[in-house]
Design an enzyme around this catalytic site. Structure first.
Site, PDB file in Angstrom:
ATOM      1  N   GLY A  11      -0.751  -2.226   6.680  1.00 27.17           N
ATOM      2  CA  GLY A  11      -0.574  -3.362   7.448  1.00 27.17           C
ATOM      3  C   GLY A  11      -2.005  -4.119   7.334  1.00 27.17           C
ATOM      4  O   GLY A  11      -2.735  -3.977   6.161  1.00 27.17           O
ATOM      5  N   THR A  37       0.761  -1.248   0.061  1.00 28.41           N
ATOM      6  CA  THR A  37       0.030  -0.082  -0.076  1.00 28.41           C
ATOM      7  C   THR A  37       0.858   1.134   0.023  1.00 28.41           C
ATOM      8  O   THR A  37       2.147   1.373   0.531  1.00 28.41           O
ATOM      9  CB  THR A  37      -0.921  -0.124   1.366  1.00 28.41           C
ATOM     10  OG1 THR A  37      -1.687  -0.998   0.932  1.00 28.41           O
ATOM     11  CG2 THR A  37      -1.518   1.234   1.669  1.00 28.41           C
TER      12      THR A  37
END
Ligand code: ASP
Length: 314
Positions: A228, A176
């Protein structure tokens, strides 16, 4: 001398080990991170807004196939791409986000349009794409998002019947992306963009488009972008948690983040990291994994510090 300004970016946290990284790969990441941070930095240096800086830095990372966002997005269980993104303006805590979008070249641009041109915060799926058409947002077809490497990742996940974060595989660790910035007017902004998790099913939505979980910005405290295992970031409202510790608990940025990343998240099994910047230009980039692709750069009064930029991986 310009007023202080600063920007930080990330390209995902996870099992990023020096022992499994080649010099060539490392150079590619470093140069992609440098390119993105310089794009955002230049906007801030020229007196532009933190919103523009985070948007353009994230666009640069979305366009880079190394990261799991935009062009480099991972495949879902059904062999398609479903992307999430968000952006937040710390001046007025205005926010925009998209979820489960398939054909938008730069999801962050659509998130910003939703923030500025609609009365909503999150639009998802086909409806979000219908909205995008009205505002001339650029579309891209399946071919644009296809890469053999991502396809192979999906085949591996399908074989082992597992859903994995891009960067938890030992041999591939792209993730990401996100950016946070403070501009010369003293305004904070944050943005995050992702393809989510390889082999995700059932319209799974992570923390990235959820304001307060994966992204948050408030001029009173700080701007934050997370990466995460999204489910844990949602359950602990990670980004808003940092803001709250600062606002109501009198924590400074560093201590608030340490508490969230090293106590609160791990207490329920969550792993990952975040980047943040406070309204005084302090930058913190922390994670409880082996590494996180990350960079920061400061200018104006902040630029007097001995070190005013840094690109890090481990
Ligand atoms: N947080 C993202 C998600 O759960 C994944 C990542 O950070 O790579 O969708």
């Amino acid at each position: 001398m310009n007023k202080k300004f600063a920007i930080a970016i990330h390209g995902g946290a996870g099992t990023i080990l020096k022992s499994t990284m080649t010099k060539e790969k490392e150079d590619q990441y470093v140069s992609a991170l440098k390119e993105a941070i310089n794009i955002g930095y230049k906007i801030l240096e020229d007196g532009g807004t933190s919103l523009d800086a985070v948007e353009e830095a994230v666009v640069s990372l979305e366009d880079c196939p190394l990261f799991n966002a935009g062009k480099g997005s991972v495949f879902t269980h059904n062999g398609i791409h479903e992307m999430d993104a968000s952006i937040m303006d710390g001046r007025n805590i205005d926010a925009g986000a998209v979820s489960l979008i398939k054909n938008i070249k730069n999801p962050v641009r659509l998130a910003r349009k939703i923030m500025e041109k609609s009365e909503h915060v999150i639009l998802a799926g086909d409806g979000a794409e219908e909205f995008a058409r009205q505002f001339n947002i650029e579309f891209a077809d399946k071919k644009y998002f296809y890469s053999e490497f991502r396809y192979d990742q999906l085949q591996k996940a399908l074989q082992s019947d597992s859903i994995f974060l891009d960067h938890t595989e030992l041999d591939h660790k792209f993730g990401t992306v996100g950016a946070v910035a403070l501009d010369q007017m003293g305004n904070l902004a944050a943005s995050t963009s992702t393809g989510g998790m390889t082999n995700k099913k059932w319209g799974r939505i992570g923390d990235t488009p959820i304001i307060g979980a994966g992204t948050y910005a408030n001029n009173e405290t700080c701007a934050i972008s997370c990466t995460g295992s999204g489910e844990y970031f949602i359950r602990t409202m990670t980004a808003f948690h940092v803001h709250s510790l600062m606002k109501y608990g009198n924590y400074n940025l560093d201590i608030a983040i340490r508490k969230v990343i090293h106590e609160i998240l791990p207490s329920i099994g969550g792993d990952g990291g975040l980047i943040a910047i406070d309204n005084n230009g302090n930058v913190v980039m922390d994670f409880n994994t082996e590494g996180m692709y990350r960079a920061w750069k400061k200018g104006g009064e902040n630029g007097n510090e001995t070190e005013n930029e840094s690109v890090l991986i481990y």
